[in-house]
Design an enzyme around this catalytic site. Sequence first.
Site, PDB file in Angstrom:
ATOM      1  CG  HIS A  78      48.651 -37.667 -54.397  1.00 31.14           C
ATOM      2  ND1 HIS A  78      48.116 -38.772 -55.036  1.00 31.14           N
ATOM      3  CD2 HIS A  78      49.609 -38.157 -53.572  1.00 31.14           C
ATOM      4  CE1 HIS A  78      48.723 -39.866 -54.604  1.00 31.14           C
ATOM      5  NE2 HIS A  78      49.633 -39.521 -53.718  1.00 31.14           N
ATOM      6  CB  CYS A 108      52.519 -38.998 -51.045  1.00 28.03           C
ATOM      7  SG  CYS A 108      54.012 -38.358 -51.833  1.00 28.03           S
TER       8      CYS A 108
END
Length: 435
Positions: free
Chosen positions: A304, A323
């Site tokens: 992201h 992440c």
Amino acid sequence: MQKLKIIPLSLTLALAAAAPARAETGQAEWAQRYDADARLTVARSTTPILSEATVAATEAAIERYRQIVDGGGWPMVPNQQLRLGSNSAAVSALRRRLIVSGDIGHETGTSPIFDSYVEAAVRRFQARHGVIETGVVNQQTLNALNVPADTRLRQLETNLVRLRTFSHDLGNRYVTANIPAAQVETVENGQVVTHHIAGVGKIDRQSPVMQTKAYQVNFNPFWTVPASVIRKDLIPKMQADPNYLHDNHIRVYDKEGQELQPEQINWRSLDAMNYKFRQDIGGDFNSLGVVRIDIANPYGVYMHDTPAKGVFGDDFRFVSSGCIRLQNVRDYVAFLLRETPGWDRDAIDRAIASGERIDVKITPAVPVYWVYVTAWGTPDGITQFREDIYQRDGLNAPRLADTPDYTQTGATQQAAAPQAGAHSVRQPLLPRDDQ
């Protein structure tokens, strides 16, 4: 009238080079800035790290390092900060160290003066070891310099096995995220298309090694705060600053979906665990930035954007809970959607500018490889090393992050520290694995 004597520039430089330095400070009286050898620069490789070419280059690097080890390795560099103009015996040791590893030519000698040739060689060394290229021998650079040659050899041998595993049939278009390097590259037709600096998992919340596919792009995504973040981060932040939720555009909902006001919750208890918290869409404050990329995996992680772009300028980018945050995420999304009808770069920019939640299926899905490679060679003869941040090489080498960089400010050190809840009160919460 006496005629002025014009001294040739070459003679002036020669006289300067022979002039005495200030012994009491260890600093030369001038900053030497001759043209450094262009061969000392490290160009960004277009060869994918997962490729047969990288395997062959790593095998060649192993042979070179075996010769270095057989020759007695390299000398240790004294624990002393060195920079352009420094004058000490430590600079002579530094020169000898850089000569053995091929970062500077032996013809430059072992002078105790840190000139521009040494500075260029230090920058080259830093580039090969994933350290920001300052040309200053700070603590992190010293730690890397003083890893023994036999440790580096074993590191190359260990990673050769990993590289061979991923050297065949990866697909025509794919993505590689190298976790220790905190870097992502996109590959097409055997060439790297884009490079992306990344933020990856903390030491205690590691990014997983896996083979998967990117299947969907979420523009302007919502972020739902997971239970662990509510308990470990959100409650303490609200206790410290009752305006935290408002300042970070986080809303509260009960089980029936009705929005509540923060003051309706007892923040001195675990009452907040009974509610749902959702951060509004917005690239400058939402923890996911303007885009999230869904990848199939059982770990609950993804890739992201981030509003905290400053992390991409740090040496230490092990800051997430598994992440991967991406620099220049729009270029990355453009690569993923290149074969998806109707989604060129202009369409991507319009989707982000709309501020609306838009989900796009990637057609076809793009293979994604999250790998752990700490040492490899490149076809141009450069040998790259990265810190074994998760201690998976089995070599028991000292972690570079254990010793603070004494050239950093206190604020920078705090930002780099791999600790949960270390963000300032006004900073947005960061996504975690368990959301």
